[in-house]
Design an enzyme around this catalytic site. Structure first.
Site, PDB file in Angstrom:
ATOM      1  N   ASP A  51      47.875  39.741  50.236  1.00 18.62           N
ATOM      2  CA  ASP A  51      47.451  39.977  48.860  1.00 18.62           C
ATOM      3  C   ASP A  51      47.763  38.672  48.120  1.00 18.62           C
ATOM      4  OD1 ASP A  51      46.984  41.470  46.334  1.00 18.62           O
ATOM      5  OD2 ASP A  51      49.135  41.264  46.108  1.00 18.62           O
ATOM      6  N   ARG A  52      47.079  38.416  46.996  1.00 24.92           N
ATOM      7  CA  ARG A  52      47.340  37.134  46.307  1.00 24.92           C
ATOM      8  C   ARG A  52      48.348  37.278  45.169  1.00 24.92           C
ATOM      9  NH1 ARG A  52      43.202  34.162  42.269  1.00 24.92           N
ATOM     10  NH2 ARG A  52      44.622  35.197  40.794  1.00 24.92           N
ATOM     11  N   ASP A  53      47.937  37.962  44.088  1.00 26.21           N
ATOM     12  CA  ASP A  53      48.813  38.016  42.906  1.00 26.21           C
ATOM     13  C   ASP A  53      50.055  38.871  43.166  1.00 26.21           C
ATOM     14  OD1 ASP A  53      45.878  38.112  40.749  1.00 26.21           O
ATOM     15  OD2 ASP A  53      46.921  36.436  41.675  1.00 26.21           O
ATOM     16  N   TYR A  92      46.601  39.504  33.627  1.00 26.56           N
ATOM     17  CA  TYR A  92      45.721  38.887  34.634  1.00 26.56           C
ATOM     18  C   TYR A  92      45.986  37.385  34.731  1.00 26.56           C
ATOM     19  CZ  TYR A  92      43.544  43.412  34.304  1.00 26.56           C
ATOM     20  OH  TYR A  92      43.351  44.771  34.326  1.00 26.56           O
ATOM     21  N   THR A 135      42.077  39.799  47.788  1.00 25.51           N
ATOM     22  CA  THR A 135      42.573  39.938  46.415  1.00 25.51           C
ATOM     23  C   THR A 135      41.598  40.657  45.498  1.00 25.51           C
ATOM     24  OG1 THR A 135      43.365  38.701  44.463  1.00 25.51           O
ATOM     25  CG2 THR A 135      41.767  37.574  45.872  1.00 25.51           C
ATOM     26  N   ASN A 136      42.078  41.660  44.780  1.00 23.61           N
ATOM     27  CA  ASN A 136      41.288  42.302  43.728  1.00 23.61           C
ATOM     28  C   ASN A 136      41.252  41.346  42.540  1.00 23.61           C
ATOM     29  OD1 ASN A 136      41.013  44.603  45.244  1.00 23.61           O
ATOM     30  ND2 ASN A 136      42.281  45.915  43.931  1.00 23.61           N
ATOM     31  N   GLN A 137      40.072  41.133  42.004  1.00 25.35           N
ATOM     32  CA  GLN A 137      39.961  40.247  40.827  1.00 25.35           C
ATOM     33  C   GLN A 137      39.073  40.925  39.774  1.00 25.35           C
ATOM     34  OE1 GLN A 137      41.717  37.553  40.045  1.00 25.35           O
ATOM     35  NE2 GLN A 137      42.884  37.910  41.945  1.00 25.35           N
ATOM     36  N   HIS A 172      34.873  43.117  41.211  1.00 30.59           N
ATOM     37  CA  HIS A 172      34.413  44.326  40.513  1.00 30.59           C
ATOM     38  C   HIS A 172      35.541  45.011  39.728  1.00 30.59           C
ATOM     39  CE1 HIS A 172      31.926  43.866  44.268  1.00 30.59           C
ATOM     40  NE2 HIS A 172      31.034  43.689  43.298  1.00 30.59           N
ATOM     41  N   CYS A 197      32.564  49.946  43.949  1.00 24.82           N
ATOM     42  CA  CYS A 197      32.251  49.013  45.035  1.00 24.82           C
ATOM     43  C   CYS A 197      32.991  49.465  46.303  1.00 24.82           C
ATOM     44  CB  CYS A 197      32.662  47.594  44.655  1.00 24.82           C
ATOM     45  SG  CYS A 197      34.447  47.321  44.659  1.00 24.82           S
ATOM     46  N   ASP A 233      52.036  43.617  47.228  1.00 22.97           N
ATOM     47  CA  ASP A 233      53.059  44.056  46.260  1.00 22.97           C
ATOM     48  C   ASP A 233      52.661  45.379  45.611  1.00 22.97           C
ATOM     49  OD1 ASP A 233      52.284  42.691  43.037  1.00 22.97           O
ATOM     50  OD2 ASP A 233      50.946  42.806  44.771  1.00 22.97           O
TER      51      ASP A 233
END
Ligand SMILES: O=P(O)(O)OC[C@@H](O)[C@H]1O[C@@H](OP(=O)(O)O)[C@@H](O)[C@@H](O)[C@@H]1O
Ligand SMILES: [Mg+2]
Ligand SMILES: [Zn+2]
Length: 172
Positions: free
Chosen positions: A11-13, A23, A54-56, A95, A101, A131
């Site tokens: 995961d990124r963030d 964000y 990653t969710n963005q 999305h 999605c 996380d």
């Protein structure tokens, strides 16, 4: 030699970089944790393949655009490359929660995209590091071993999970 059990999906963030409830909207706001870049390089040197999912939703919400997201990811790749590390693929979901999605975690769409990109028959035995509960759920959906970090939202995620696991106190 790439195999499912040498693939680590991050995961990124909150895992690679600091997260924010507002964000991560710009390159300036994208601040890697002190050891995460070196950790990715060390995974590479140890023979693991590293990918990112990653969710963005900030894109769907209009907080930043895909070009800005790409500048963050180009910077991430430059930092990792400077330590002779490698990121095989970065999958992102632009999305929002109401877009239905197939790629937004906890759905495994991004992980399946990584699997396809890497030519793997399965993700069983791969690692998913996140996380948030949705990161772990996405990983579990495709047979990954999951790791919850305590950075980002990880402590909150752990506390929520512990509360859920607590036996219900008997009501008198
Ligand atoms: O942790 P990853 O998947 O790399 O990215 C999470 C971010 O896209 C943002 O995801 C949002 O969730 P919603 O998308 O609004 O539910 C919030 O949790 C933000 O704090 C967070 O920065
Ligand atoms: Mg996260
Ligand atoms: Zn999506």
């Amino acid at each position: 030699m790439l195999s499912a059990d040498t693939l680590v999906i991050l995961d990124r963030d909150g895992v690679i970089n600091h997260d924010s409830d507002n964000y991560i909207k710009s390159l300036d706001e994208w601040v890697p944790y002190p050891t995460s870049i070196t950790a990715i390089a060390r995974l590479t040197h140890a023979g693991y393949t590293v990918a990112v999912a990653t969710n963005q939703s900030g894109i769907a919400r209009g907080y930043y655009d895909e070009a800005t997201l790409h500048t963050m990811h180009e910077h991430l790749v430059r930092l990792v490359t400077s330590e002779s590390g490698h990121i095989a693929h970065i999958a992102y979901c632009p999305h929002g929660p109401d877009d239905n999605c197939r790629c937004r975690k906890p759905l495994p769409g991004m992980l399946l995209n990584i699997q396809q990109h890497l030519g793997l028959a399965s993700l069983t035995g791969s690692w998913m590091v996140g996380d948030s509960l949705r990161d772990l759920q996405a990983g579990e959906a495709v047979g990954c071993k999951t790791v919850l970090v305590r950075t980002g939202k990880g402590v909150k995620t752990e506390q929520k999970a512990l509360v859920l696991k607590k036996p219900r106190s008997s009501m008198i």
